[in-house]
Design an enzyme around this catalytic site. Structure first.
Site, short mmCIF file in Angstrom:
data_model
loop_
_atom_site.label_atom_id
_atom_site.label_comp_id
_atom_site.label_asym_id
_atom_site.label_seq_id
_atom_site.Cartn_x
_atom_site.Cartn_y
_atom_site.Cartn_z
N ASP A 117 -5.23 3.91 -0.53
CA ASP A 117 -5.37 2.98 -0.95
C ASP A 117 -5.92 3.69 -2.56
O ASP A 117 -6.87 3.95 -2.76
CB ASP A 117 -5.97 2.62 -0.18
CG ASP A 117 -6.77 0.90 -0.56
OD1 ASP A 117 -6.01 0.13 -0.06
OD2 ASP A 117 -8.44 0.74 -0.73
N GLU B 138 -0.94 4.11 -4.25
CA GLU B 138 -1.00 3.11 -4.27
C GLU B 138 -1.61 2.86 -5.07
O GLU B 138 -2.13 3.33 -5.76
CB GLU B 138 -1.87 1.61 -3.33
CG GLU B 138 -1.54 0.43 -3.85
CD GLU B 138 -2.59 -0.65 -3.44
OE1 GLU B 138 -2.66 -1.25 -3.05
OE2 GLU B 138 -3.62 -0.16 -3.35
N ASP C 243 -3.83 5.21 6.46
CA ASP C 243 -4.44 4.95 5.15
C ASP C 243 -5.63 5.19 5.48
O ASP C 243 -6.67 4.15 5.43
CB ASP C 243 -3.83 3.24 5.67
CG ASP C 243 -3.83 2.40 4.11
OD1 ASP C 243 -4.46 3.30 3.51
OD2 ASP C 243 -3.09 1.77 4.57
N HIS D 292 1.33 -5.99 2.70
CA HIS D 292 0.75 -6.82 3.03
C HIS D 292 -0.06 -7.19 2.35
O HIS D 292 -1.40 -7.45 2.39
CB HIS D 292 -0.97 -6.53 4.23
CG HIS D 292 -1.40 -4.69 3.63
ND1 HIS D 292 -1.08 -3.48 2.85
CD2 HIS D 292 -2.54 -4.43 2.92
CE1 HIS D 292 -1.71 -3.05 2.13
NE2 HIS D 292 -2.80 -3.46 2.12
N ASP D 293 -0.27 -7.50 1.01
CA ASP D 293 -0.84 -7.83 -0.32
C ASP D 293 -0.14 -8.99 -1.15
O ASP D 293 -0.26 -9.57 -1.94
CB ASP D 293 -1.48 -7.52 -1.35
CG ASP D 293 -2.27 -6.11 -0.63
OD1 ASP D 293 -3.16 -6.33 0.03
OD2 ASP D 293 -2.79 -4.35 -0.92
C1 NOJ Z 1 -4.98 -2.02 -1.75
C2 NOJ Z 1 -5.22 -2.58 0.07
O1 NOJ Z 1 -3.46 -2.72 -0.43
C3 NOJ Z 1 -5.64 -3.63 -0.31
O2 NOJ Z 1 -5.01 -4.51 1.03
C4 NOJ Z 1 -7.31 -4.30 -0.42
O3 NOJ Z 1 -7.57 -5.01 -0.14
C5 NOJ Z 1 -7.57 -2.70 -1.24
N1 NOJ Z 1 -6.85 -2.10 -1.39
C6 NOJ Z 1 -8.79 -2.99 -1.13
O4 NOJ Z 1 -9.11 -1.26 -0.73
#
Ligand code: NOJ
Length: 542
Positions: free
Chosen positions: A209, A271, A107, A340-341
């Site tokens: 990311d 992402e 990642d 995970h978000d």
């Molecule tokens: C996206 C990630 O998936 C998340 O978990 C993170 O807090 C933010 N980007 C900042 O890196």
């Protein structure tokens, strides 16, 4: 045992599995998952007849980090966080994955570093430091207010004042995550080198990311007010036009792609957020596709803002049709139902207690759509959000947005008090004991068994893995599509999102190859078919 996918474009046929290293398997009994733990569980994922049967894993960040944002605040892009092990463990993990035909993605976090990264420590040390311009520093406006009106994704202003040097620095997330200045060629080169470092070590690729924020408006212009915003609404107050999907970002994406092209067979998935058209731009123009190999489409989770997408045929059809129309040339959409978000699928779709039935149908949809699917660890056994007592909350973002701890709890390997995860108190509490791998592995009607059958079918039926997709107009509550490939048997997928039976029509009779209501598999069906409540099925033809 399925062989590894071959060819530099292996990722086009792959099914990916995201795992959150803190929560997969603890090997040293400190309550935190680690790389050795993951190695000990690889057979679950691939390489054996009773493995899940995925082709690649994505590890959420494993780098040294103060863990303010659980690894998304990187203090060294070339190392391994001691909580997870060391470089030797990472090398072993990669070798063990490759031995089983599994590819490995790390990642990569290019938008920001930790405020403890050596680069930022230097940058912050004085206005004249050679690395000052590696981050985004600005004076206050003449009236003493913040440099602009940008907000942090986690809430609050995106600027923090540094007393010692008398300027503000930009952080699109926590104040401990300062944004790198991607307009500085030295930053670009240094970050490219971090990619090469891992690619030389044999990493197969990266999840990137916050891809869409690395290049901002050159003058950091204020964001405009969102005309749809009203106080208390779920809309964001500002449109993020100056700092998200800003056109200059695509040039930076091409540069990243060029680095990956130095290592044939490597790939990246970004992402990204936005409409289907905005997502599509990350692939590059149809003729060249010189952008990212894949760009996530999260619209099954949320189409806009924080409003979750309902499990309705209408929404599913809109999302798939938009992606099919927008995805350029031979590029493939990239699908996920969780990460995970975001609250887990079952919890988002459980208002009437039938989240598990919807999860079974979603598994079939995810693994039969055209494109590349990502499974979020635990999704395949039906893990739901876990209620975390106030005293055990960990996620720093919880101060601003709903916390993300509920969807990050330890993988449930068995029904014992430790769930097979750790002999110590786990970093986050476990979910209900009944939801676990051991109970489902050999239970034919389990969600895990359904995932395994769906993965097997996807491997065997080339039309499902690589064929074209045509949406079949269907009565309300039913989403249907055909997958077709020259010289191969075709398949029709039908998804009934109603809690009642629905009738649908097939172009030709066939055999039920897979159903969320397991008992139906093997049934011969004519052109008229009745779908059970919340049922999804795959009919094979010829
Ligand atoms: C996206 C990630 O998936 C998340 O978990 C993170 O807090 C933010 N980007 C900042 O890196």
């Amino acid at each position: 045992m399925p062989p590894a996918l071959d060819g530099n474009d292996w990722w086009r046929r792959a099914v990916f599995y995201q795992l959150y290293p803190r929560s997969f398997q603890d090997s040293n009994n400190d309550g935190i998952g680690d790389l050795q733990g993951i190695i000990s569980r690889l057979d679950y994922l691939a390489g054996h007849d009773d493995s899940l049967g995925v082709d690649a894993i994505w590890l959420s960040p494993t780098f040294p980090s103060p863990m303010k944002d659980f690894g998304y605040d990187v203090s060294d892009y070339r190392g391994v966080h001691p909580d997870f092990g060391d470089m030797a463990a990472m090398d072993r993990l990669v070798a063990e994955c490759h031995r089983r035909g599994l590819r490995v993605l790390l990642d990569w976090v290019p938008n920001h570093t930790s405020d403890q990264h050596a680069w930022f420590l230097e940058s912050r040390s004085s206005r004249s430091n050679p690395r000052r311009d590696w981050y985004i520093w600005r004076d206050a406006r003449p009236d003493g207010t913040l440099p602009n009106n940008w907000r942090s994704v986690f809430g609050g202003p995106a600027w923090t004042f540094d007393e010692a040097s008398g300027q503000y620095y930009l952080h699109s997330f926590l104040k401990e995550q300062p944004d790198l200045n991607w307009r500085n060629p030295e930053v670009v080169e240094a970050m490219h080198e971090t990619l090469r470092f891992w690619l030389r070590k044999g990493i197969d690729g990266f999840r990137i990311d916050v891809m869409g924020m690395i290049l901002k408006h050159p003058d950091l212009a204020d964001n405009p007010l969102n005309p749809r915003w009203t106080p208390g609404s779920s809309e964001q107050k500002y449109l993020w036009t100056s700092n998200r999907n800003y056109p200059d970002v695509y040039e930076a994406v091409r540069g990243i792609r060029a680095v990956l092209d130095e290592f044939p067979g490597s790939m990246a998935v970004g992402e990204v957020f936005g409409t289907a058209e905005e997502i599509a731009r990350y692939y590059g123009p149809p003729g060249t596709l010189d952008g990212l190999h894949l760009a996530f489409n999260f619209q099954f989770i949320h189409e806009t803002g924080h409003v979750f997408t309902p499990w309705t045929a209408e929404a599913i059809q809109r999302i798939v049709a938009n992606a099919e129309d927008a995805t350029p040339g031979s590029a493939l959409p990239c699908w996920a139902f969780g990460n995970h978000d975001r609250s887990r699928f079952i919890s988002r779709n459980d208002h009437d207690g039938r989240g598990l039935e919807r999860a079974r149908a979603a598994a079939i949809l995810l693994l039969t759509l055209r494109g590349v699917p990502f499974i979020y660890y635990g999704e395949e056994i039906g893990m739901a959000d876990v209620d975390i007592p106030e005293a055990r909350l960990q996620d720093p973002a919880r101060f601003h947005t709903p916390g993300r701890d509920p969807e990050r709890t330890p993988m449930q390997w068995d029904g014992s008090p430790t769930r097979g995860f750790s002999a110590a108190e786990p970093w986050l509490p476990y979910g209900p004991a009944a939801v676990n791998v051991a109970a489902q592995l050999h239970a034919p009607d389990s969600l895990l068994a359904l995932y395994r059958r769906a993965l097997r079918l996807r491997r065997q039926a080339r039309a499902l893995r690589q064929g074209s997709l045509r949406i079949i107009p269907s009565p309300g509550d039913v989403f249907a599509f055909e997958r077709r490939m020259e010289g191969e048997p075709s398949a029709t997928v039908l998804v009934n999102t109603a809690v009642h039976e629905r009738n649908a029509a097939l172009d030709s009779p066939g055999l039920v190859l897979l159903s969320s209501r397991t008992a139906r598999e093997g049934e011969r069906v004519g052109r008229d078919i009745t779908l059970g409540p919340l049922e999804a099925l795959v009919v094979g033809h010829g």
